[in-house]
Design a protein around this motif. Structure first.
Motif, short mmCIF file in Angstrom:
data_model
loop_
_atom_site.label_atom_id
_atom_site.label_comp_id
_atom_site.label_asym_id
_atom_site.label_seq_id
_atom_site.Cartn_x
_atom_site.Cartn_y
_atom_site.Cartn_z
N GLN A 80 -50.10 11.81 -40.10
CA GLN A 80 -51.07 11.16 -40.83
C GLN A 80 -51.41 9.91 -40.50
O GLN A 80 -50.48 9.07 -40.53
N ASP A 82 -52.83 7.05 -40.75
CA ASP A 82 -53.36 5.76 -41.67
C ASP A 82 -52.23 4.82 -42.15
O ASP A 82 -51.23 4.84 -41.47
N GLU A 84 -50.89 4.15 -44.84
CA GLU A 84 -50.06 4.33 -45.78
C GLU A 84 -48.89 5.09 -45.11
O GLU A 84 -47.55 4.78 -45.35
N SER A 85 -49.32 5.88 -44.23
CA SER A 85 -48.17 6.68 -43.49
C SER A 85 -47.05 5.78 -42.67
O SER A 85 -45.92 6.11 -42.67
N GLY A 87 -46.69 2.84 -43.27
CA GLY A 87 -45.85 1.96 -44.26
C GLY A 87 -44.67 2.72 -44.69
O GLY A 87 -43.48 2.28 -44.85
N ILE A 88 -44.84 4.14 -45.04
CA ILE A 88 -43.68 4.88 -45.20
C ILE A 88 -42.62 5.03 -43.94
O ILE A 88 -41.54 4.87 -44.25
N THR A 134 -54.09 3.62 -36.65
CA THR A 134 -54.83 3.82 -37.91
C THR A 134 -56.02 3.66 -38.00
O THR A 134 -56.79 4.22 -38.87
N GLU A 140 -57.18 -5.32 -42.81
CA GLU A 140 -56.22 -4.28 -43.13
C GLU A 140 -54.97 -4.43 -42.53
O GLU A 140 -53.89 -4.47 -42.98
N PHE A 144 -51.29 -5.41 -43.41
CA PHE A 144 -49.81 -4.43 -43.32
C PHE A 144 -48.84 -5.24 -42.73
O PHE A 144 -47.76 -5.24 -42.71
N SER A 147 -47.30 -7.84 -45.03
CA SER A 147 -46.21 -6.86 -46.00
C SER A 147 -44.96 -6.56 -44.92
O SER A 147 -43.86 -6.69 -45.43
N ASN A 179 -41.72 -0.03 -57.68
CA ASN A 179 -40.91 0.24 -56.30
C ASN A 179 -39.46 0.87 -56.70
O ASN A 179 -39.14 1.13 -55.67
N LYS A 182 -38.41 3.74 -54.68
CA LYS A 182 -38.27 3.74 -53.25
C LYS A 182 -37.17 3.49 -52.67
O LYS A 182 -36.19 2.89 -53.27
#
Lengths: 190, 190
Positions: A80, A82, A84-85, A87-88, A134, A140, A144, A147, A179, A182
């Motif tokens: 994926q 982006d 978010e992906s 980040g995971i 991404t 953005e 990222f 963070s 969170n 997680k």
DNA sequence: CACCGTAGTTATCAACTGATAACCTGTCAA
DNA sequence: TTGACAGGTTATCAGTTGATAACTACGGTG
């Protein structure tokens, strides 16, 4: 019980991996080439012969750590593409504290003129990778990375992660209740 | 030309300030107690006598750096008690690269069990200070710290700040054009 | 003015550490 | 078989460096 002979290239890679682990504790100056050598099961002078200097070994370790992050991001983006992906994916990396600590030591050591250029290049590679994978815009991507840096420091300080220390009130606050589930947070307090 | 005699307390403070500068380059293990001593104009054994060990000196330097950040934040909040005000204050701190580099070295060294508790406490103090001064909620404070960490790394790597290196394309991108007038970016490219 | 506590020094050291040099040894082609 | 190259070791060292010990000197005070 003759020690397994490896090709120079194989030994090189093995030593770089060992260097990441060793430099993670102790940092650049606080780690001896002998510690790295023992971790890989070879003699200290051989390490110097393969890399020339301790400094070259450190830079190789920094680039290896950067490469690992990049690699993990690419794998995530393949599924994926982006933020978010990614980040995971970074949550997984938080479990490998050596990697993050090595990176943080490298960033801190980047103030040294001899190491600066290479370390800056490492940081730049990560930024470019994030954007290319991404399609995120500057803002953005910056958010990222910000963070990511915070999470990295929190991971190094063992405030989050599998081997986190006993959590104090302010840590719970900072991490945020939403969170709590997680897995990169480590075991939740009873 | 008798060297000025200071009280132990005065010398203590002076040495801690010198330690911040010295540890900023070299980090913990890469800095000698003699370098710190010379910076303050005293002998190396005297430094050890005042602080006991090199480690204690380093921790004192880390706490001093933290205190300086806190102090700057308090001064900013006295005028305007919100995150924006603290953010502007942090821009000032970016000009003092030694301070940020010392902090980053301390964070990286926080992986060491002997230094971890103190370093975590430093980080916690900054977080608590931000929240108390601004009334920001967890998420806002976390975002502020994240940006702060990114800026710190960028400052240490001399990508931003008064003594920034020649800016490469990806750096300009990462910094963002809308920030071009901010003085913490250093001299803009012609 | 003699005393003494505090501020500081010089002398010294044991341990460490990156790097060099010289030597060893398995394996494989000719 | 033999040589020779690649992979690896032991021996060694010069320069550091944190820490200890013993000594020196300034300055206020009774």
């Amino acid at each position: 019980m003759t020690r397994t002979r490896l090709t120079a290239e194989e030994r090189h890679e093995q030593l770089v991996a060992a260097a990441v682990t060793a430099f993670a504790r102790g940092g650049y100056a606080g780690t001896t080439t002998d510690q790295v050598a023992r971790l890989a099961g070879v003699s200290q002078p051989y390490v110097i012969r393969l890399f020339g200097t301790k400094q070259a070994l450190f830079l190789a370790a920094a680039e290896h750590a950067t490469g690992r992050v990049e690699q993990r991001f690419r794998r995530a983006a393949a599924e994926q593409a982006d933020l978010e992906s990614l980040g995971i994916a970074y949550d997984d990396l938080l479990a490998e504290r050596d990697l993050l600590t090595m990176l943080l030591h490298a960033f801190a050591a980047g103030a040294d003129p001899a190491l600066g250029p290479t370390v800056r290049a490492c940081f730049g590679r990560i930024y470019r990778t994030v954007r290319e994978l991404t399609g995120a815009d500057e803002d953005e991507a910056r958010g990222f990375l910000a963070s990511g840096m915070l999470l990295t420091v929190l991971g190094v300080l063992q405030i989050i992660g599998p081997d986190a220390v006993a959590r104090e009130p302010w840590m719970t606050e900072l991490i945020g209740v939403h969170n709590e589930k997680k897995d990169w947070l480590g075991p939740a307090p009873e």
